[in-house]
Design an enzyme around this catalytic site. Structure first.
Site, PDB file in Angstrom:
ATOM      1  N   ASP A  84       0.855  -1.190   0.000  1.00 51.51           N
ATOM      2  CA  ASP A  84       0.000   0.000   0.000  1.00 51.51           C
ATOM      3  C   ASP A  84       0.893   1.242   0.000  1.00 51.51           C
ATOM      4  OD1 ASP A  84      -2.502   1.068   0.017  1.00 51.51           O
ATOM      5  OD2 ASP A  84      -2.941   0.629   2.129  1.00 51.51           O
ATOM      6  N   LYS A 114      -0.926  -0.622  -4.239  1.00 48.80           N
ATOM      7  CA  LYS A 114      -2.283  -0.040  -4.192  1.00 48.80           C
ATOM      8  C   LYS A 114      -2.136   1.433  -3.876  1.00 48.80           C
ATOM      9  CE  LYS A 114      -5.266  -0.613  -0.584  1.00 48.80           C
ATOM     10  NZ  LYS A 114      -5.475   0.789  -0.168  1.00 48.80           N
ATOM     11  N   GLU A 183     -14.383   1.163  -0.789  1.00 51.74           N
ATOM     12  CA  GLU A 183     -14.499   1.183   0.674  1.00 51.74           C
ATOM     13  C   GLU A 183     -15.666   2.048   1.117  1.00 51.74           C
ATOM     14  OE1 GLU A 183     -10.886   1.766   2.924  1.00 51.74           O
ATOM     15  OE2 GLU A 183     -11.989   1.962   4.805  1.00 51.74           O
TER      16      GLU A 183
END
Ligand code: KIV
Length: 280
Positions: A84, A114, A183
């Site tokens: 990430d 990501k 999300e």
């Protein structure tokens, strides 16, 4: 055994079964997750909150991420490992983003990175993908910029917000991302995005129609109890189990019950006798 590739991840949108993703930050948990057949392991910047004790993901640094990605990579044989990108490691310039993303791949053994954002990061996603770095997108609630989104709350409830999230997801997919995290968005909106995109959507608080699901491992194991979002299902209450084990250990040591003969080494009696006689 080779790790799962972005091409295989994309094929799962059509072929199924649904994709499974969990976070990991160290060797032991990464091994357990990989041995359980989870498809994707995210070394999330949630690391900042659940492992390093920060109040948010904002302070997490590249060096902290790489340190934990290396530990996870050493453990994983089958799953895809995703690093990430921390806050401000990809926003300053595309050159910076490329340099930092390549460190996840070259130094830390990750298979992909990501990053959070939509239209605003699409050019950066394109640049990384063109350079050969697989990218996973992340739209909806983006924790690195949660304060400008009004805090940790569901996104996309009104028309303007929903349109923005839809366009963000499209932009990241068109830029070449191989999958995208949604999300904290209403299940209906996540369903619409999922049926529109040709890449898999991976939901966290985005309902059942996504192509896959992700949870923060420490949340689903009941290890992180500072707060529990509505979308978390606790599959076990490990905090209580672990505290029980710590208390038993303390009680046994204090009572002289641990270590017992079973956990002790025998032999060496003659050497002890010899030392005793030397002392006389
Ligand atoms: O950092 C993280 O763990 C994440 C997941 C919540 C998707 O980004």
């Amino acid at each position: 055994m080779a790790r799962i590739t972005p091409v295989e991840i994309k094929q799962r949108k059509e072929s199924g079964p649904k994709l499974t993703m969990l976070t990991a930050y160290d060797f032991s948990f990464a091994s357990l997750i990989d041995e359980s057949g989870i498809d994707l392991i995210l070394v999330g910047d949630s690391l900042g909150m659940v492992v390093l004790g920060y109040d948010s993901t904002v302070p997490v640094t590249m060096e902290e991420m790489l340190h934990h990605c290396k530990a996870v990579s050493r453990a994983v044989k089958r799953a895809m490992v995703i690093g990430d990108m921390p806050f401000m490691s990809y926003q300053i310039s595309q050159e910076d983003a490329l340099k930092n993303a390549s460190r996840f791949i070259k130094e830390a053994g990750c298979d992909a990175v990501k990053l959070e954002g939509g239209v605003n990061v699409a050019r950066t996603v394109e640049r990384l993908v063109t350079a050969g770095i697989p990218v996973m997108g992340h739209v909806g609630l983006t924790p690195q910029t949660a304060s400008s989104l009004g805090g940790f709350k569901v996104q996309g409830k009104d028309l303007d917000d929903a349109k923005k999230i839809f366009h963000d997801a499209m932009a990241v997919a068109q830029a070449g991302a191989f999958a995208i995290v949604l999300e904290c968005v209403p299940a209906e909106l996540a369903g619409l995005i999922t049926e529109t995109l040709t890449i898999p959507t991976i939901g966290i608080g985005a309902g059942p129609r996504c192509d896959g699901q992700v949870l923060v491992t420490n949340d689903m194991l009941g290890l992180f109890d500072k707060f529990t979002p509505k979308f978390v299902k606790k599959y076990i209450d490990l905090s209580s189990e672990i505290k029980r084990a710590f208390l038993s250990y303390k009680r046994e040591v204090e009572a002289g019950e641990f270590p017992s003969k079973k956990e002790s080494f025998s032999g060496g009696e003659e050497a002890v006798l010899a030392i005793k006689s030397m002392k006389k």
